[in-house]
Write a protein that holds these residues in place. Structure first.
Motif, short mmCIF file in Angstrom:
data_model
loop_
_atom_site.label_atom_id
_atom_site.label_comp_id
_atom_site.label_asym_id
_atom_site.label_seq_id
_atom_site.Cartn_x
_atom_site.Cartn_y
_atom_site.Cartn_z
N ALA A 240 15.08 14.71 33.64
CA ALA A 240 16.06 13.65 33.43
C ALA A 240 15.85 13.03 32.05
CB ALA A 240 15.93 12.59 34.51
N ARG A 241 16.91 12.58 31.46
CA ARG A 241 16.85 11.97 30.14
C ARG A 241 16.52 10.49 30.27
NH1 ARG A 241 22.05 13.72 26.92
NH2 ARG A 241 20.66 13.98 25.18
N PRO A 242 15.74 9.93 29.32
CA PRO A 242 15.44 8.50 29.39
C PRO A 242 16.70 7.68 29.15
CG PRO A 242 14.48 9.49 27.41
CD PRO A 242 15.09 10.59 28.22
N ARG A 243 16.73 6.51 29.71
CA ARG A 243 17.89 5.63 29.54
C ARG A 243 18.00 5.18 28.09
NH1 ARG A 243 16.38 1.71 34.30
NH2 ARG A 243 14.61 1.69 32.91
N PRO A 244 19.23 4.97 27.60
CA PRO A 244 19.41 4.55 26.20
C PRO A 244 18.69 3.24 25.88
CG PRO A 244 21.50 5.24 27.15
CD PRO A 244 20.50 5.23 28.26
N GLY A 245 18.62 2.33 26.82
CA GLY A 245 17.95 1.05 26.57
C GLY A 245 16.47 1.22 26.30
N VAL A 246 15.83 2.14 27.00
CA VAL A 246 14.41 2.41 26.80
C VAL A 246 14.17 3.04 25.44
CG1 VAL A 246 12.44 3.74 27.64
CG2 VAL A 246 13.96 2.63 29.27
N ARG B 198 16.11 2.80 22.80
CA ARG B 198 16.40 1.79 21.78
C ARG B 198 15.23 0.83 21.62
NH1 ARG B 198 22.05 -1.02 21.72
NH2 ARG B 198 22.43 1.16 21.40
N THR B 199 14.65 0.39 22.73
CA THR B 199 13.52 -0.54 22.68
C THR B 199 12.33 0.10 21.98
OG1 THR B 199 14.25 -1.57 24.73
CG2 THR B 199 11.97 -1.95 24.07
N ARG B 200 12.04 1.35 22.32
CA ARG B 200 10.92 2.05 21.68
C ARG B 200 11.17 2.27 20.20
NH1 ARG B 200 9.37 6.53 26.27
NH2 ARG B 200 8.48 5.06 27.75
N LEU B 201 12.38 2.62 19.84
CA LEU B 201 12.73 2.84 18.44
C LEU B 201 12.62 1.54 17.64
CD1 LEU B 201 13.67 4.85 16.31
CD2 LEU B 201 16.02 4.33 16.95
N GLU B 202 13.13 0.45 18.21
CA GLU B 202 13.03 -0.84 17.53
C GLU B 202 11.58 -1.25 17.35
OE1 GLU B 202 15.41 -3.51 19.83
OE2 GLU B 202 17.29 -2.79 18.97
N SER B 203 10.76 -1.01 18.36
CA SER B 203 9.34 -1.33 18.27
C SER B 203 8.67 -0.50 17.18
CB SER B 203 8.68 -1.08 19.63
OG SER B 203 7.31 -1.32 19.56
N PHE B 204 8.97 0.79 17.16
CA PHE B 204 8.41 1.68 16.13
C PHE B 204 8.83 1.24 14.74
CE2 PHE B 204 9.09 5.40 13.38
CZ PHE B 204 7.77 5.80 13.22
N LEU B 205 10.11 0.94 14.56
CA LEU B 205 10.61 0.50 13.25
C LEU B 205 9.98 -0.82 12.83
CD1 LEU B 205 14.37 1.52 13.44
CD2 LEU B 205 12.53 2.64 12.17
N GLY B 206 9.74 -1.70 13.80
CA GLY B 206 9.07 -2.97 13.49
C GLY B 206 7.67 -2.76 12.97
N VAL B 207 6.95 -1.81 13.56
CA VAL B 207 5.59 -1.51 13.11
C VAL B 207 5.62 -0.89 11.71
CG1 VAL B 207 3.58 -0.03 13.56
CG2 VAL B 207 4.62 -1.29 15.43
N VAL B 208 6.55 0.03 11.48
CA VAL B 208 6.67 0.66 10.16
C VAL B 208 7.03 -0.38 9.10
CG1 VAL B 208 8.05 2.31 8.80
CG2 VAL B 208 7.23 2.94 11.07
N GLU B 209 7.95 -1.28 9.46
CA GLU B 209 8.35 -2.34 8.53
C GLU B 209 7.16 -3.24 8.18
OE1 GLU B 209 12.11 -5.31 8.42
OE2 GLU B 209 10.95 -5.31 10.26
N LEU B 210 6.40 -3.64 9.19
CA LEU B 210 5.23 -4.48 8.96
C LEU B 210 4.20 -3.76 8.09
CD1 LEU B 210 3.70 -7.10 9.53
CD2 LEU B 210 2.81 -6.02 11.60
N ALA B 211 3.97 -2.48 8.37
CA ALA B 211 3.02 -1.70 7.57
C ALA B 211 3.49 -1.62 6.11
CB ALA B 211 2.85 -0.31 8.16
N GLY B 212 4.79 -1.40 5.92
CA GLY B 212 5.33 -1.34 4.56
C GLY B 212 5.16 -2.66 3.82
#
Length: 148
Positions: free
Chosen positions: A9-15, A17-31
């Motif tokens: 089964a495919r993960p729900r779009p909300g999950v 999106r949340t993981r992607l936003e979290s990842f991008l937040g970490v990358v942004e902070l590191a940058g």
């Protein structure tokens, strides 16, 4: 509702999106941390150079001011999560002024005119932004459209 996943089964779009936003937040902070550390290192290096020479020129001061503006921009973004467009415009104006001072004796008239025109255009851009922020305040601008 069960949390068991069905194989294949495919993960729900909300999950996702949340993981992607979290990842991008970490990358942004590191940058931002990398930019802040690199700017601090460059400013310290410039300070050591000035101390070693025993004299300070206007171009050295303008370069240190550029470093401070970058640090202020990073600090504001970390603190508030937003960045006014004016900060990069200020940095660009100081950079053009520094270039104008550094290359004054070896530049052509066209180059000098272009640099001065660039500073004037950036200054007009800042004025337009500040007027627009004063005349048409957004809810994030605070009371009475106060511009920082």
């Amino acid at each position: 509702m069960s949390t068991n996943r069905i194989p294949g089964a495919r993960p729900r779009p909300g999950v996702v999106r949340t993981r992607l936003e979290s990842f991008l937040g970490v990358v942004e902070l590191a940058g931002l941390v990398v930019i802040g550390l690199a700017t601090t290192f460059a400013m310290a290096e410039e300070g050591w150079k000035v101390a070693g020479m025993g004299k300070v020129s206007i171009t050295d001061l303008l370069l240190m001011f550029l470093y401070l503006e970058v640090l202020a921009m990073v600090g504001r973004y970390l603190k508030l999560g937003q960045l006014p467009v004016r900060f990069p415009l200020y940095i660009a104006m100081v950079s053009l002024a520094r270039d104008l001072i550094l290359r004054f004796n070896e530049s052509t008239e066209f180059h000098l005119l272009a640099l001065c025109g660039g500073v004037v255009m950036l200054a007009c851009g800042v004025l337009i932004l500040r007027y627009g922020q004063y005349r048409f305040p957004s809810p994030d601008d605070g009371e009475n459209g106060a511009v920082e």
